[in-house]
Design a protein around this motif. Structure first.
Motif, PDB file in Angstrom:
ATOM      1  N   PHE A   9     -16.397  19.104 -21.163  1.00  0.00           N
ATOM      2  CA  PHE A   9     -17.013  20.025 -20.211  1.00  0.00           C
ATOM      3  C   PHE A   9     -17.623  19.274 -19.022  1.00  0.00           C
ATOM      4  O   PHE A   9     -17.654  19.795 -17.900  1.00  0.00           O
ATOM      5  CB  PHE A   9     -18.062  20.881 -20.902  1.00  0.00           C
ATOM      6  CG  PHE A   9     -17.475  22.020 -21.687  1.00  0.00           C
ATOM      7  CD1 PHE A   9     -16.924  23.107 -21.029  1.00  0.00           C
ATOM      8  CD2 PHE A   9     -17.449  21.998 -23.067  1.00  0.00           C
ATOM      9  CE1 PHE A   9     -16.368  24.159 -21.731  1.00  0.00           C
ATOM     10  CE2 PHE A   9     -16.897  23.045 -23.783  1.00  0.00           C
ATOM     11  CZ  PHE A   9     -16.348  24.129 -23.123  1.00  0.00           C
ATOM     12  N   ASN A  61     -19.053  30.490 -16.170  1.00  0.00           N
ATOM     13  CA  ASN A  61     -17.768  30.204 -16.797  1.00  0.00           C
ATOM     14  C   ASN A  61     -17.820  30.488 -18.299  1.00  0.00           C
ATOM     15  O   ASN A  61     -18.843  30.280 -18.948  1.00  0.00           O
ATOM     16  CB  ASN A  61     -17.375  28.745 -16.558  1.00  0.00           C
ATOM     17  CG  ASN A  61     -17.066  28.462 -15.101  1.00  0.00           C
ATOM     18  OD1 ASN A  61     -16.491  29.290 -14.405  1.00  0.00           O
ATOM     19  ND2 ASN A  61     -17.450  27.284 -14.629  1.00  0.00           N
ATOM     20  N   LYS A  62     -16.687  30.958 -18.821  1.00  0.00           N
ATOM     21  CA  LYS A  62     -16.558  31.250 -20.244  1.00  0.00           C
ATOM     22  C   LYS A  62     -15.250  30.664 -20.763  1.00  0.00           C
ATOM     23  O   LYS A  62     -14.244  30.669 -20.053  1.00  0.00           O
ATOM     24  CB  LYS A  62     -16.593  32.761 -20.496  1.00  0.00           C
ATOM     25  CG  LYS A  62     -17.884  33.430 -20.032  1.00  0.00           C
ATOM     26  CD  LYS A  62     -17.794  34.936 -20.151  1.00  0.00           C
ATOM     27  CE  LYS A  62     -19.046  35.592 -19.580  1.00  0.00           C
ATOM     28  NZ  LYS A  62     -18.954  37.079 -19.609  1.00  0.00           N
ATOM     29  N   TYR A  63     -15.285  30.180 -21.982  1.00  0.00           N
ATOM     30  CA  TYR A  63     -14.127  29.486 -22.546  1.00  0.00           C
ATOM     31  C   TYR A  63     -13.895  29.909 -23.996  1.00  0.00           C
ATOM     32  O   TYR A  63     -14.842  30.196 -24.726  1.00  0.00           O
ATOM     33  CB  TYR A  63     -14.337  27.964 -22.518  1.00  0.00           C
ATOM     34  CG  TYR A  63     -14.629  27.379 -21.164  1.00  0.00           C
ATOM     35  CD1 TYR A  63     -13.618  26.818 -20.385  1.00  0.00           C
ATOM     36  CD2 TYR A  63     -15.931  27.376 -20.657  1.00  0.00           C
ATOM     37  CE1 TYR A  63     -13.900  26.271 -19.139  1.00  0.00           C
ATOM     38  CE2 TYR A  63     -16.214  26.829 -19.413  1.00  0.00           C
ATOM     39  CZ  TYR A  63     -15.195  26.281 -18.653  1.00  0.00           C
ATOM     40  OH  TYR A  63     -15.484  25.741 -17.429  1.00  0.00           O
ATOM     41  N   HIS A 113      -9.563  27.002 -23.372  1.00  0.00           N
ATOM     42  CA  HIS A 113      -8.970  27.890 -22.383  1.00  0.00           C
ATOM     43  C   HIS A 113     -10.079  28.627 -21.632  1.00  0.00           C
ATOM     44  O   HIS A 113     -10.868  29.352 -22.240  1.00  0.00           O
ATOM     45  CB  HIS A 113      -8.038  28.906 -23.050  1.00  0.00           C
ATOM     46  CG  HIS A 113      -6.932  28.288 -23.846  1.00  0.00           C
ATOM     47  ND1 HIS A 113      -5.931  27.543 -23.263  1.00  0.00           N
ATOM     48  CD2 HIS A 113      -6.666  28.282 -25.180  1.00  0.00           C
ATOM     49  CE1 HIS A 113      -5.090  27.121 -24.191  1.00  0.00           C
ATOM     50  NE2 HIS A 113      -5.523  27.548 -25.369  1.00  0.00           N
ATOM     51  N   GLN A 114     -10.123  28.443 -20.325  1.00  0.00           N
ATOM     52  CA  GLN A 114     -11.112  29.145 -19.511  1.00  0.00           C
ATOM     53  C   GLN A 114     -10.661  30.574 -19.257  1.00  0.00           C
ATOM     54  O   GLN A 114      -9.484  30.839 -19.007  1.00  0.00           O
ATOM     55  CB  GLN A 114     -11.320  28.426 -18.177  1.00  0.00           C
ATOM     56  CG  GLN A 114     -12.415  29.024 -17.319  1.00  0.00           C
ATOM     57  CD  GLN A 114     -12.677  28.215 -16.056  1.00  0.00           C
ATOM     58  OE1 GLN A 114     -12.100  27.147 -15.880  1.00  0.00           O
ATOM     59  NE2 GLN A 114     -13.538  28.716 -15.199  1.00  0.00           N
ATOM     60  N   GLN A 115     -11.604  31.501 -19.340  1.00  0.00           N
ATOM     61  CA  GLN A 115     -11.284  32.897 -19.090  1.00  0.00           C
ATOM     62  C   GLN A 115     -11.308  33.176 -17.583  1.00  0.00           C
ATOM     63  O   GLN A 115     -12.156  32.667 -16.862  1.00  0.00           O
ATOM     64  CB  GLN A 115     -12.275  33.810 -19.814  1.00  0.00           C
ATOM     65  CG  GLN A 115     -12.186  33.706 -21.329  1.00  0.00           C
ATOM     66  CD  GLN A 115     -13.049  34.736 -22.023  1.00  0.00           C
ATOM     67  OE1 GLN A 115     -13.989  35.265 -21.439  1.00  0.00           O
ATOM     68  NE2 GLN A 115     -12.740  35.019 -23.270  1.00  0.00           N
ATOM     69  N   GLU A 120     -21.369  29.581 -20.161  1.00  0.00           N
ATOM     70  CA  GLU A 120     -22.331  28.943 -19.272  1.00  0.00           C
ATOM     71  C   GLU A 120     -23.548  29.847 -19.076  1.00  0.00           C
ATOM     72  O   GLU A 120     -23.419  31.073 -18.991  1.00  0.00           O
ATOM     73  CB  GLU A 120     -21.669  28.654 -17.924  1.00  0.00           C
ATOM     74  CG  GLU A 120     -22.580  27.966 -16.921  1.00  0.00           C
ATOM     75  CD  GLU A 120     -21.947  27.792 -15.555  1.00  0.00           C
ATOM     76  OE1 GLU A 120     -22.626  27.294 -14.646  1.00  0.00           O
ATOM     77  OE2 GLU A 120     -20.767  28.178 -15.398  1.00  0.00           O
ATOM     78  N   VAL A 151      -9.457  28.214 -12.799  1.00  0.00           N
ATOM     79  CA  VAL A 151      -9.295  28.309 -14.244  1.00  0.00           C
ATOM     80  C   VAL A 151      -8.588  27.068 -14.757  1.00  0.00           C
ATOM     81  O   VAL A 151      -7.558  26.654 -14.216  1.00  0.00           O
ATOM     82  CB  VAL A 151      -8.494  29.576 -14.616  1.00  0.00           C
ATOM     83  CG1 VAL A 151      -8.154  29.578 -16.097  1.00  0.00           C
ATOM     84  CG2 VAL A 151      -9.308  30.815 -14.268  1.00  0.00           C
ATOM     85  N   ASP A 152      -9.140  26.472 -15.799  1.00  0.00           N
ATOM     86  CA  ASP A 152      -8.592  25.234 -16.344  1.00  0.00           C
ATOM     87  C   ASP A 152      -8.329  25.375 -17.843  1.00  0.00           C
ATOM     88  O   ASP A 152      -9.031  26.103 -18.548  1.00  0.00           O
ATOM     89  CB  ASP A 152      -9.554  24.064 -16.120  1.00  0.00           C
ATOM     90  CG  ASP A 152      -9.650  23.672 -14.651  1.00  0.00           C
ATOM     91  OD1 ASP A 152      -8.600  23.557 -14.001  1.00  0.00           O
ATOM     92  OD2 ASP A 152     -10.779  23.491 -14.165  1.00  0.00           O
ATOM     93  N   ASN A 153      -7.316  24.652 -18.302  1.00  0.00           N
ATOM     94  CA  ASN A 153      -7.046  24.504 -19.726  1.00  0.00           C
ATOM     95  C   ASN A 153      -7.135  23.029 -20.074  1.00  0.00           C
ATOM     96  O   ASN A 153      -6.565  22.186 -19.368  1.00  0.00           O
ATOM     97  CB  ASN A 153      -5.660  25.038 -20.094  1.00  0.00           C
ATOM     98  CG  ASN A 153      -5.575  26.551 -19.959  1.00  0.00           C
ATOM     99  OD1 ASN A 153      -6.574  27.247 -20.085  1.00  0.00           O
ATOM    100  ND2 ASN A 153      -4.384  27.064 -19.712  1.00  0.00           N
TER     101      ASN A 153
END
Length: 264
Positions: A255, A84-86, A68-70, A101, A231-233
């Motif tokens: 990724f 990016n953070k997940y 899940h991307q924040q 990242e 934002v991606d899941n």
């Protein structure tokens, strides 16, 4: 008093552990406090098997990962590209890792989704257990000599595998390799990549393409998120008994696919 072990501060019993640097503090579930707010639990750490890279023991007991991307407020409001953070969870919703990242501001905003990056994957104690290195490569099928690639290290500095893009005029194809750059699995995506109200599936197959052994999926996140954010899941499925290093390499493949989908 905090006890120091292996360079990390270990809180005394009853206290929650801080999350890795760059993330908001993430609390471990604390029991025995009636009325306390419900918190997302961490996956209990299993005993590491023999010859398992440190930090990968979590992957020995799972056959699915959810990524899940924040949402970054600055990126949503003004379009300024941030690191990016997940969150990486198991199928029960328990946190396993964080991914952050590590790219400079100029590279992010000048190169966009095609940028090279370093992705640092940390466990719940903030220890970096996996590092992903993506160099700057071509994004066009017109240049088959310089296609996309990502290196997976576990622990950092020790390569355990690679994911390389395979040239094809129409289909997104990739090859999963071990640390000796020997081909192990193949990944094949759909000819037409459209995420409108549906998931996008990339099948993970045997080298002869006869057997489907797993899947990497981009999940539909809803019309508002798809239109106004990047934002991606994602979800990853693999055999439970797959080599733990190859599970880590499939995480790296996800990724790489994430970054390539942003170019479409």
């Amino acid at each position: 008093t905090l006890k120091i072990g292996a360079g990390y501060a270990v809180p005394p019993p009853g206290y929650a552990s801080p999350g890795p640097v760059g993330f908001p503090v993430q609390h471990q579930p604390v029991t025995g406090h009636p009325g306390a707010p419900t918190q997302v639990p961490w996956m209990p750490a299993p005993l590491p098997p023999l010859n398992c890279p440190p930090g990968l023991e979590y992957l020995t007991q799972i056959d699915q990962l959810l990524i899940h991307q924040q949402i970054e407020l600055l990126e949503v409001l003004i379009g300024f590209e941030t690191n990016n953070k997940y969150e990486i969870k198991n199928s029960l919703g328990q946190r396993i890792y964080f991914a952050a990242e590590d790219t400079d501001c100029c590279t992010r905003n000048c190169c966009g989704p095609s940028r090279p990056f370093t992705m640092r994957i940390l466990d719940n104690m903030g220890r970096e257990v996996i590092t992903l290195e993506r160099p700057l490569r071509c994004t066009s099928c017109c240049f088959p000599c310089c296609l996309q690639e990502i290196e997976i290290q576990a622990p950092p500095g020790v390569p355990v595998g690679y994911v390389t893009q395979t040239w094809h005029p129409c289909l997104p194809k990739f090859t999963i390799q071990n640390e000796r750059r020997e081909d192990v699995l193949r990944i094949s995506g759909p000819c037409v990549i459209c995420s409108c109200c549906a998931d996008i599936d990339f099948e993970v197959k045997s080298l002869d393409d006869k057997y489907v052994v797993g899947k990497i999926s981009k999940h539909w996140t809803g019309l508002i998120k798809e239109l106004f954010t990047d934002v991606d899941n994602f979800g990853i499925q693999f055999p439970l008994d797959l080599d733990v290093k190859m599970k880590a390499v499939m995480l790296g493949a996800c990724f790489l696919i994430v970054s390539l989908l942003l170019l479409i």
